[in-house]
Write an enzyme that holds these catalytic residues in place. Structure first.
Site, mmCIF file in Angstrom:
data_model
loop_
_atom_site.group_PDB
_atom_site.id
_atom_site.type_symbol
_atom_site.label_atom_id
_atom_site.label_comp_id
_atom_site.label_asym_id
_atom_site.label_seq_id
_atom_site.Cartn_x
_atom_site.Cartn_y
_atom_site.Cartn_z
ATOM 1 N N HIS A 206 0.742 -1.361 -0.039
ATOM 2 C CA HIS A 206 0.071 0.054 -0.029
ATOM 3 C C HIS A 206 0.827 1.422 0.021
ATOM 4 O O HIS A 206 0.482 2.308 0.063
ATOM 5 C CB HIS A 206 -1.072 -0.043 1.116
HETATM 6 C C1 UD1 Z 1 -1.490 5.767 6.090
HETATM 7 C C2 UD1 Z 1 -0.119 6.199 6.568
HETATM 8 C C3 UD1 Z 1 0.821 5.313 6.694
HETATM 9 C C4 UD1 Z 1 0.559 3.992 7.126
HETATM 10 C C5 UD1 Z 1 -1.036 3.502 6.754
HETATM 11 C C6 UD1 Z 1 -1.576 2.256 7.092
HETATM 12 C C7 UD1 Z 1 0.412 8.897 6.360
HETATM 13 C C8 UD1 Z 1 1.212 9.745 5.507
HETATM 14 N N1 UD1 Z 1 0.409 7.604 5.982
HETATM 15 O O1 UD1 Z 1 -1.489 5.639 4.820
HETATM 16 O O2 UD1 Z 1 1.912 5.599 7.230
HETATM 17 O O3 UD1 Z 1 1.233 3.049 6.949
HETATM 18 O O4 UD1 Z 1 -2.093 4.670 6.939
HETATM 19 O O5 UD1 Z 1 -2.627 1.987 6.497
HETATM 20 O O6 UD1 Z 1 -0.280 9.151 7.335
HETATM 21 N N2 UD1 Z 1 -9.052 5.304 2.708
HETATM 22 C C9 UD1 Z 1 -10.193 4.516 2.989
HETATM 23 N N3 UD1 Z 1 -10.750 4.223 4.041
HETATM 24 C C10 UD1 Z 1 -9.949 4.352 5.257
HETATM 25 C C11 UD1 Z 1 -8.753 4.936 5.068
HETATM 26 C C12 UD1 Z 1 -8.437 5.610 3.945
HETATM 27 O O7 UD1 Z 1 -10.864 4.394 1.788
HETATM 28 O O8 UD1 Z 1 -10.392 3.856 6.230
HETATM 29 C C13 UD1 Z 1 -8.586 5.662 1.468
HETATM 30 C C14 UD1 Z 1 -8.371 7.159 1.507
HETATM 31 O O9 UD1 Z 1 -9.703 7.729 1.166
HETATM 32 C C15 UD1 Z 1 -7.549 7.329 0.625
HETATM 33 C C16 UD1 Z 1 -6.387 6.233 0.923
HETATM 34 O O10 UD1 Z 1 -7.465 5.315 1.394
HETATM 35 O O11 UD1 Z 1 -7.800 7.411 -0.848
HETATM 36 C C17 UD1 Z 1 -5.038 6.473 1.615
HETATM 37 O O12 UD1 Z 1 -5.518 7.030 2.966
HETATM 38 P P1 UD1 Z 1 -4.464 7.619 3.913
HETATM 39 O O13 UD1 Z 1 -5.028 7.787 5.287
HETATM 40 O O14 UD1 Z 1 -4.412 9.197 3.288
HETATM 41 O O15 UD1 Z 1 -3.072 7.166 4.019
HETATM 42 P P2 UD1 Z 1 -2.731 5.589 3.879
HETATM 43 O O16 UD1 Z 1 -2.232 5.220 2.468
HETATM 44 O O17 UD1 Z 1 -3.646 4.698 4.471
#
Ligand code: UD1
Length: 365
Positions: A206
């Site tokens: 991811h």
């Molecule tokens: C975040 C952390 C990363 C960690 C990861 C674990 C930062 C910069 N990154 O990255 O260090 O390893 O979490 O999972 O803080 N989304 C959903 N549902 C959710 C959460 C996210 O659909 O419950 C989608 C968001 O809309 C977005 C993507 O997933 O499109 C990324 O989510 P985001 O929280 O921005 O970062 P991660 O890639 O999860």
């Protein structure tokens, strides 16, 4: 009673906060309060994991959700500052390296509330990773740095951090595993998927550098399809990864392969059951590099660097790329992977050491 805010934001934070929450609750002098920033909000990324970890509803929910880095970081700061002004804690504990970690550390230090960083000192040396920026910011301002391994202490000392601030307490994620070992052993997720224990590869990917561009995700998907020719593959996909797979029209390559099971995020105990039964783990997750080292399971990490080098030097981890995956997988299947040992203080007692530290400091205040 000493009020301690424990900040949780995203999936990997919950496993680090839960053991400390339980250990503090068991004292007669500390009152832990859980602050959920809402960075992860899907049921399987958040609530289901908290339920597994037996953590009650958060005391404060900031509901920040998704957004750009600045939106997430700024949103958490604005919301958490209000919480601190109305309910000033004696300590703030931030964990890991997500945007909320740096955001809450900044809020706390500016209000002169002592901040502890749990899992301090890890460095990948790669400033293109958002997590590395969060680690640098948090460690440079936190009052106490709780580290998991000697390399973390060395990184902090090399950056000029005062040795008095550093306290090596171990790896708290192992506490979560040990706390729930029985439930994990009973879960048997592999059987639900018609898989035999020890006979499949478990995959999670991811990191933005792997999944946000077609040029990086396509060779990984191709390498996994090739791997599925050797053994069944279980791919547990993060929402960010699903987005990438759909955007670059790669999802069918995985979903249409009868030897690949493409799953949505799985709650903690069922997921750890899959880990314990895996022949090999293929990942870019930080936590999994540690969990596989603890469990002695071969881990192929799809990254150019790791902030957890102890998993390579002592454990079962190796850095690979899409091109070298097949060759390394073959070494595992031939039974020739290095065995590895558990790093010191990865023993399920890290939360106890954290509580001891807080007890001593609280007496001094
Ligand atoms: C975040 C952390 C990363 C960690 C990861 C674990 C930062 C910069 N990154 O990255 O260090 O390893 O979490 O999972 O803080 N989304 C959903 N549902 C959710 C959460 C996210 O659909 O419950 C989608 C968001 O809309 C977005 C993507 O997933 O499109 C990324 O989510 P985001 O929280 O921005 O970062 P991660 O890639 O999860």
């Amino acid at each position: 009673m000493i009020q301690i805010h424990l900040i949780a934001a995203a999936r990997p934070n919950f496993m680090k906060v839960a053991p400390l929450y339980h250990a503090l609750r068991a004292t007669d002098w500390a009152e832990p309060k859980l602050v959920h920033t809402g960075q992860h909000y899907d049921h399987n990324m958040s609530n289901a994991i908290l339920q597994d970890l037996r953590v009650p509803e958060p005391d404060f929910h900031l509901g920040v959700g998704s957004g750009s880095h600045a939106e997430q970081t700024g949103g958490v700061m604005i919301a958490y500052e209000k919480v601190c002004l109305e309910n000033r804690p004696d300590w703030i504990v931030v964990v890991g390296d997500v945007n909320s970690t740096a955001a809450c550390a900044m809020v706390g230090t500016k209000l002169w509330i002592p901040v502890i960083h749990l899992e301090a000192g890890l460095r990948s040396g790669d400033r293109k990773m958002p997590e590395e920026i969060n680690r640098l910011v948090t460690d440079s301002i936190a009052d106490v740095l709780w580290t998991p391994s000697p390399d973390a202490d060395e990184n902090l000392l090399a950056e000029g951090v005062d040795a008095d601030k550093i306290d090596r307490i171990g790896n708290i994620m192992i506490d979560s595993f040990e706390m729930l070992r029985e439930g994990i052993e009973c879960a048997n997720t592999a059987a639900e998927l018609d898989l035999e224990s020890g006979q499949y590869a478990l995959v999670t990917v991811h990191r933005p550098s792997n999944v946000d561009a077609a040029e990086s995700l396509t060779p990984i998907v191709d390498a996994l399809v090739q791997a599925a020719g050797s053994l069944p593959v279980v791919f547990v996909a993060h929402p960010r990864t699903i987005n990438g797979l759909e955007k670059f029209s790669l999802k069918e390559k995985l979903a249409d392969n009868s030897n690949i099971k493409l799953l949505e995020p799985v709650p903690y105990m069922r997921f750890m059951s899959l880990v314990t039964g895996a022949r090999v783990v293929i990942t870019d997750s930080g936590g999994l590099q540690e969990e596989t080292t603890y469990l002695g399971i071969p881990c192929l990490t799809l990254r150019d660097n790791t902030e957890r080098p102890v998993t390579v030097s002592m454990g079962t981890n190796k850095l690979v790329n899409a091109r070298s995956l097949a060759e390394n997988l073959q070494t595992v299947l031939d039974g020739k992977w290095h065995k590895g040992t558990r790093p010191p203080l990865w023993d399920g007692k890290t939360a106890e050491r954290a509580v001891e530290f807080l007890a001593q400091r609280s007496q001094q205040q």
